[in-house]
Design an enzyme around this catalytic site. Structure first.
Site, PDB file in Angstrom:
ATOM      1  N   VAL A 134       0.864  -1.184   0.000  1.00  0.00           N
ATOM      2  CA  VAL A 134       0.000   0.000   0.000  1.00  0.00           C
ATOM      3  C   VAL A 134       0.891   1.222   0.000  1.00  0.00           C
ATOM      4  O   VAL A 134       1.646   1.451   0.955  1.00  0.00           O
ATOM      5  CB  VAL A 134      -0.937   0.005   1.223  1.00  0.00           C
ATOM      6  CG1 VAL A 134      -1.847   1.222   1.180  1.00  0.00           C
ATOM      7  CG2 VAL A 134      -1.753  -1.278   1.279  1.00  0.00           C
ATOM      8  N   GLY A 175      -8.055   3.640  -2.251  1.00  0.00           N
ATOM      9  CA  GLY A 175      -7.435   2.498  -1.581  1.00  0.00           C
ATOM     10  C   GLY A 175      -7.982   2.172  -0.214  1.00  0.00           C
ATOM     11  O   GLY A 175      -7.259   1.639   0.627  1.00  0.00           O
ATOM     12  N   THR A 177     -10.415  -0.086   0.618  1.00  0.00           N
ATOM     13  CA  THR A 177     -10.504  -1.540   0.771  1.00  0.00           C
ATOM     14  C   THR A 177      -9.117  -2.166   0.839  1.00  0.00           C
ATOM     15  O   THR A 177      -8.879  -3.100   1.624  1.00  0.00           O
ATOM     16  CB  THR A 177     -11.300  -2.134  -0.395  1.00  0.00           C
ATOM     17  OG1 THR A 177     -12.567  -1.493  -0.483  1.00  0.00           O
ATOM     18  CG2 THR A 177     -11.500  -3.623  -0.206  1.00  0.00           C
ATOM     19  N   HIS A 217       3.133  -0.320  -9.046  1.00  0.00           N
ATOM     20  CA  HIS A 217       2.513  -0.918 -10.236  1.00  0.00           C
ATOM     21  C   HIS A 217       3.515  -1.142 -11.355  1.00  0.00           C
ATOM     22  O   HIS A 217       3.324  -2.040 -12.195  1.00  0.00           O
ATOM     23  CB  HIS A 217       1.369  -0.021 -10.725  1.00  0.00           C
ATOM     24  CG  HIS A 217       0.207   0.039  -9.776  1.00  0.00           C
ATOM     25  ND1 HIS A 217      -0.635  -1.026  -9.563  1.00  0.00           N
ATOM     26  CD2 HIS A 217      -0.244   1.034  -8.969  1.00  0.00           C
ATOM     27  CE1 HIS A 217      -1.566  -0.694  -8.680  1.00  0.00           C
ATOM     28  NE2 HIS A 217      -1.340   0.547  -8.302  1.00  0.00           N
ATOM     29  N   GLU A 272      -6.948  26.363 -30.246  1.00  0.00           N
ATOM     30  CA  GLU A 272      -5.985  25.754 -29.336  1.00  0.00           C
ATOM     31  C   GLU A 272      -4.707  26.593 -29.225  1.00  0.00           C
ATOM     32  O   GLU A 272      -4.073  26.642 -28.170  1.00  0.00           O
ATOM     33  CB  GLU A 272      -5.654  24.330 -29.797  1.00  0.00           C
ATOM     34  CG  GLU A 272      -6.827  23.369 -29.755  1.00  0.00           C
ATOM     35  CD  GLU A 272      -7.406  23.202 -28.357  1.00  0.00           C
ATOM     36  OE1 GLU A 272      -6.644  23.330 -27.374  1.00  0.00           O
ATOM     37  OE2 GLU A 272      -8.619  22.960 -28.249  1.00  0.00           O
ATOM     38  N   HIS A 292      -5.246  29.188 -26.531  1.00  0.00           N
ATOM     39  CA  HIS A 292      -5.016  28.629 -25.187  1.00  0.00           C
ATOM     40  C   HIS A 292      -3.528  28.490 -24.905  1.00  0.00           C
ATOM     41  O   HIS A 292      -3.054  28.817 -23.799  1.00  0.00           O
ATOM     42  CB  HIS A 292      -5.683  27.250 -25.081  1.00  0.00           C
ATOM     43  CG  HIS A 292      -7.172  27.303 -24.972  1.00  0.00           C
ATOM     44  ND1 HIS A 292      -7.838  28.039 -24.015  1.00  0.00           N
ATOM     45  CD2 HIS A 292      -8.140  26.673 -25.705  1.00  0.00           C
ATOM     46  CE1 HIS A 292      -9.148  27.883 -24.164  1.00  0.00           C
ATOM     47  NE2 HIS A 292      -9.358  27.059 -25.182  1.00  0.00           N
ATOM     48  N   ASP A 297     -15.395  26.027 -22.265  1.00  0.00           N
ATOM     49  CA  ASP A 297     -14.551  27.058 -21.666  1.00  0.00           C
ATOM     50  C   ASP A 297     -15.383  28.062 -20.882  1.00  0.00           C
ATOM     51  O   ASP A 297     -15.009  28.474 -19.774  1.00  0.00           O
ATOM     52  CB  ASP A 297     -13.755  27.779 -22.754  1.00  0.00           C
ATOM     53  CG  ASP A 297     -12.830  26.834 -23.514  1.00  0.00           C
ATOM     54  OD1 ASP A 297     -12.462  25.806 -22.927  1.00  0.00           O
ATOM     55  OD2 ASP A 297     -12.493  27.130 -24.674  1.00  0.00           O
TER      56      ASP A 297
END
Length: 637
Positions: A179, A222, A224, A360, A443, A446, A519
């Site tokens: 964990v 997390g 459980t 992982h 784009e 932005h 937006d």
């Protein structure tokens, strides 16, 4: 001893079939229906009738003289069977029989005797019971299926607990080392592990046994997993059950299952009970219930309260519960003596995400440097929970396998993050040249705002490849670390960057499009929060108004509502003017970025540096560490 099981439905069906076959082949039960005229001419006038029996007022059974019937029908089985005819009513039958015998001149003392009898048809009786038997069989079948998961047989096992028992010797292999990203929560829950391992250390000082802990937090963080790790570290049995499994349509099932669960836990003490989604039965009883019929849920909650803090408080049974909504739980559950601890498991920080990635990544075949890879991925995934990170790593492995790569590279991980955040690339969606040009300039607006506004997030990648649902363009930014406080300057810069797409369209095209709808939604929400929740409006002042859709009435007057609307509009207009001022100044750079986007479709941070120079503001140290020039790396072509 061998168990013999009898299927009730099969027994009933076979009995019914056997009876019908017996009725069909039995010679004593053969019958033949005749008419009144045939009865009168063939039997009555020839003196073959011995007696008549009226059955149920609707049929007349004819009994023939044996020697006469054998003479008339020597080869017929009628002398062994039954002859009958139907009548409309008993009165008409008696009248016609008297008239027929008078015509034949039969004296009154020699007339054919008539009997009256009520009989029940066994076939009809059995058929009338078929619906009842089907209902009983269905109940037994459904109860057997419902109890299959709990190991109980028949309807008598419906009140038994369905909690799954994990034996510490065989099933629970999860430890605290598995964990990651929740060091504070692990440290707090270690107290339960110490108690279950060495209870005498606490009892000799007079300490009371902690009854349980609430694990609360967003989905996928997390809860459980931490409960399983607690059971694995303590080496005790672990009962896992969902809160919804206590509630059934039958009255009294929920409390019965709670009692059975705690009875099993006491037999296996010391042990841990984990109730996931406890808000299914633990919602506050003080709040109004508009749906009605909550007695069963309340009875289940009352039984849980009794079991946790009743007379039996000496057993070493720890109850852990997980929920995403701790605010709706009943206060009786949260008081000391029941759930003594309230452990909040929030989304991990950047360091926590790095630890989760390391866990992982051990299962992934990759040649990348683990420390750099985990740090870069952690920086790319702000706000991700443990489940999101696991999904991201798995998605990267799937992408690598799809491309038939030998190892999972950094490119695969970045593609996986883009897919999780922005959605799947929609290569089948082909835009017209005009639409593609509009998206490119949108784009680019932005991107320029994020590049030159100081408190905006640094740009990582911008793309005009459609993704997800309705997203014709995609820009990925890296937040300046895990921010927990935001200043007004940061909010205004981010709001101005959000409006950069619409402003760019206004400056480069004769008309605007519908592409800035999302937006506007983000900018309006941000400005509304600044006014109603964060006290950043001098007109409204330092007030807090929760105007969520769940409330039936607004928590402010019409005059205050008008002021809020005016302030929200003013803040958005200020952000719009700041954005327009910047993009008018950098109009040429917007065109350069947009044309490069049209040519390559995807631009990275290195492309932006090549096109418009380095960002004028210092980036976050984590940004420079993982997204700057790596030692020994080659510049982007």
């Amino acid at each position: 001893m061998r168990e013999v099981r009898i299927d009730l439905g099969s027994l009933i069906a076979s009995s019914l079939v056997t009876y019908l076959i017996w009725r069909t082949i039995s010679p004593g039960e053969q019958a033949r229906e005749i008419t009144w005229q045939e009865f009168q001419t063939a039997f009555l006038e020839k003196g073959l009738v011995e007696k008549l029996t009226v059955v149920n007022g609707s049929r007349v059974r004819v009994h023939l003289r044996k020697e006469a019937a054998a003479q008339v029908y020597p080869d017929s089985p009628l002398n062994h069977g039954t002859i009958y005819f139907s009548i409309g009513s008993v009165e008409s039958f008696e009248r016609r029989l008297d008239e027929a015998q008078k015509e034949l001149g039969i004296p009154s003392h020699e007339r054919i005797p008539v009997q009256y009898r009520d009989e029940i048809s066994w076939t009809g009786t059995l058929i009338s019971f078929v619906p009842t038997l089907l209902v009983i069989g269905s109940i037994l079948w459904f109860s057997r299926r419902a109890s299959a998961g709990s190991g109980q047989s028949g309807i008598f096992g419906i009140g038994k607990s369905r909690a799954k028992l994990f034996n510490h010797e065989t099933d629970i292999k999860t430890k605290f080392k598995d964990v990651a990203g929740m060091d504070e929560a692990k440290q707090e829950i270690m107290e339960f592990v110490s108690f279950l391992k060495t209870p005498e250390q606490y009892q000799k000082l007079g300490a009371k046994i902690p009854r349980g802990a609430i694990l609360s937090g967003p989905p996928g963080t997390g809860k459980t997993l931490l409960a399983k790790a607690t059971a694995g570290e303590a080496d005790v049995p672990f009962f896992s059950v969902s809160g919804s499994e206590f509630v059934e349509m039958f009255v009294g099932v929920g409390p019965s299952r709670v009692r059975d669960l705690f009875a099993k836990a006491r037999k296996n003490a010391p042990c841990i009970i984990f109730v996931d989604e406890i808000d299914a039965i633990g919602k506050s009883r003080a709040k109004g219930n508009f749906t009605g019929g909550n007695d069963e849920r309340e009875s289940t909650l009352n039984q849980l309260l009794t079991e946790m803090d009743g007379f039996n408080t000496t057993e070493q049974v720890v109850v852990l519960a997980g929920t995403n909504r701790p605010d709706v739980l009943d206060k009786a559950l949260m008081r000391p003596g029941r759930f003594d601890r309230h452990i909040v498991i929030d989304r991990p920080t950047m360091e926590g995400r790095k630890q989760i990635f390391l866990v992982h990544l051990k299962k992934i075949v990759t040649t990348e440097e683990m420390d750099y890879l985990s740090g870069r991925l952690a920086a790319l995934t702000p706000g991700f929970a443990g489940a999101d990170i696991a999904n991201c790593v798995n998605e990267a492995a799937l992408i690598g396998a799809r491309e038939k790569a030998d190892t999972v590279t950094m490119k695969h991980f970045e593609q996986a993050i883009e897919r999780v955040i922005g959605g799947l690339e929609r290569k089948s969606l082909v835009l017209s040249p005009e639409e593609k040009r509009t998206v490119a300039y949108h784009e680019a607006g932005h991107a320029i705002c994020g590049w030159f506004f100081r408190w905006a997030d640094p740009l990582l990648k911008v793309s005009i490849i459609p993704r997800g649902q309705g997203a014709l363009g995609y820009a990925q930014y890296l937040p300046q670390g895990d921010s927990y406080l935001m200043s007004m300057s940061q909010l205004m810069d981010r709001m101005a960057m959000t409006l950069g797409g619409r402003v760019s369209e206004e400056l480069h095209f004769p008309t605007v499009t519908t592409g800035a709808s999302d937006d506007f939604n983000k900018a309006t929400q941000m400005a509304n929060a600044m006014v109603t929740k964060w006290g950043m409006s001098p007109t409204v002042g330092t007030l807090y108004f929760d105007s969520s859709d769940e409330k039936l009435h607004k928590p402010f007057s019409e005059e205050t509502g008008r002021k809020i609307d005016e302030e929200v509009k003013r803040i958005v207009e200020e952000a719009y003017l700041r954005c327009r001022e910047l993009l008018e100044e950098k109009k040429e750079l917007v065109g350069i970025v947009a044309e490069e986007l049209l040519r390559k479709e995807v631009l990275s941070r290195e492309d932006m540096v090549r096109l418009i120079g380095k960002r004028p503001w210092d980036d976050h140290r984590e940004f420079e560490k993982f997204f700057g020039e790596r030692p020994g790396s080659k510049a982007h072509p």
